[in-house]
Design a protein around this motif. Structure first.
Motif, PDB file in Angstrom:
ATOM      1  N   PRO A 168       7.617  -1.140  -3.096  1.00 36.43           N
ATOM      2  CA  PRO A 168       7.695  -2.372  -2.317  1.00 36.43           C
ATOM      3  C   PRO A 168       6.540  -3.308  -2.667  1.00 36.43           C
ATOM      4  N   GLY A 169       6.821  -4.587  -2.606  1.00 38.88           N
ATOM      5  CA  GLY A 169       5.769  -5.550  -2.894  1.00 38.88           C
ATOM      6  C   GLY A 169       6.254  -6.969  -2.709  1.00 38.88           C
ATOM      7  N   ARG A 190       0.813  -1.225   0.000  1.00 38.59           N
ATOM      8  CA  ARG A 190       0.000   0.000   0.000  1.00 38.59           C
ATOM      9  C   ARG A 190       0.843   1.270   0.000  1.00 38.59           C
ATOM     10  N   SER A 191       2.110   1.154   0.383  1.00 38.72           N
ATOM     11  CA  SER A 191       2.979   2.327   0.402  1.00 38.72           C
ATOM     12  C   SER A 191       3.660   2.587  -0.949  1.00 38.72           C
ATOM     13  N   ALA A 192       3.398   1.762  -1.955  1.00 39.81           N
ATOM     14  CA  ALA A 192       3.991   1.977  -3.279  1.00 39.81           C
ATOM     15  C   ALA A 192       3.528   3.322  -3.817  1.00 39.81           C
ATOM     16  N   SER A 193       4.466   4.051  -4.433  1.00 37.62           N
ATOM     17  CA  SER A 193       4.117   5.381  -4.925  1.00 37.62           C
ATOM     18  C   SER A 193       4.000   5.382  -6.448  1.00 37.62           C
ATOM     19  N   PRO A 194       3.094   6.212  -6.977  1.00 33.95           N
ATOM     20  CA  PRO A 194       2.929   6.288  -8.430  1.00 33.95           C
ATOM     21  C   PRO A 194       4.182   6.788  -9.146  1.00 33.95           C
ATOM     22  N   ASP A 222       9.798 -11.003  -1.307  1.00 30.61           N
ATOM     23  CA  ASP A 222       9.525  -9.577  -1.137  1.00 30.61           C
ATOM     24  C   ASP A 222      10.571  -8.761  -1.883  1.00 30.61           C
ATOM     25  N   PHE A 223      10.171  -7.592  -2.400  1.00 32.58           N
ATOM     26  CA  PHE A 223      11.089  -6.687  -3.069  1.00 32.58           C
ATOM     27  C   PHE A 223      10.802  -5.270  -2.609  1.00 32.58           C
ATOM     28  N   LYS A 224      11.795  -4.373  -2.783  1.00 32.68           N
ATOM     29  CA  LYS A 224      11.661  -2.995  -2.304  1.00 32.68           C
ATOM     30  C   LYS A 224      11.523  -1.981  -3.428  1.00 32.68           C
ATOM     31  N   ASP A 225      11.951  -2.381  -4.639  1.00 29.40           N
ATOM     32  CA  ASP A 225      11.910  -1.449  -5.762  1.00 29.40           C
ATOM     33  C   ASP A 225      11.819  -2.248  -7.060  1.00 29.40           C
ATOM     34  N   PHE A 226      11.773  -1.525  -8.197  1.00 26.35           N
ATOM     35  CA  PHE A 226      11.624  -2.214  -9.475  1.00 26.35           C
ATOM     36  C   PHE A 226      12.802  -3.140  -9.753  1.00 26.35           C
ATOM     37  N   SER A 227      13.997  -2.720  -9.394  1.00 27.45           N
ATOM     38  CA  SER A 227      15.178  -3.572  -9.598  1.00 27.45           C
ATOM     39  C   SER A 227      15.057  -4.869  -8.801  1.00 27.45           C
ATOM     40  N   GLY A 228      14.521  -4.769  -7.602  1.00 31.36           N
ATOM     41  CA  GLY A 228      14.312  -5.951  -6.780  1.00 31.36           C
ATOM     42  C   GLY A 228      13.273  -6.884  -7.373  1.00 31.36           C
ATOM     43  N   LEU A 229      12.211  -6.311  -7.920  1.00 34.81           N
ATOM     44  CA  LEU A 229      11.179  -7.113  -8.592  1.00 34.81           C
ATOM     45  C   LEU A 229      11.786  -7.830  -9.784  1.00 34.81           C
TER      46      LEU A 229
END
Length: 69
Positions: free
Chosen positions: A33-34, A23-27, A46-53
């Motif tokens: 995060p997700g 829910r804290s992901a920003s546009p 779990d990942f923290k940013d697009f690079s992590g995904l």
């Protein structure tokens, strides 16, 4: 349209994933995060940013497509 008589599905279940954004992901994409969930096994990363995904997805696909020796 996909051919229903194909013996090899174009989107195999073994390569199906769900991406859940926190829910804290920003546009703006500054924070993304997700969680990546592999549908066939239920394994979650779990990942923290697009690079992590991207890294989690690449690792999961490599693990699935690399035969065990």
């Amino acid at each position: 349209m996909d051919n229903p008589l194909d013996t090899v599905p174009p989107y195999p279940h073994a390569l199906s994933f769900v991406v859940r954004l926190h829910r804290s992901a920003s546009p703006s994409g500054a924070a993304l995060p997700g969680r990546l969930v592999h549908l066939a096994t239920g394994r979650q990363v779990d990942f923290k940013d697009f690079s992590g995904l991207q890294a989690a997805l690449q690792s999961a696909v490599e693990r699935i497509l690399t035969p065990l020796e």
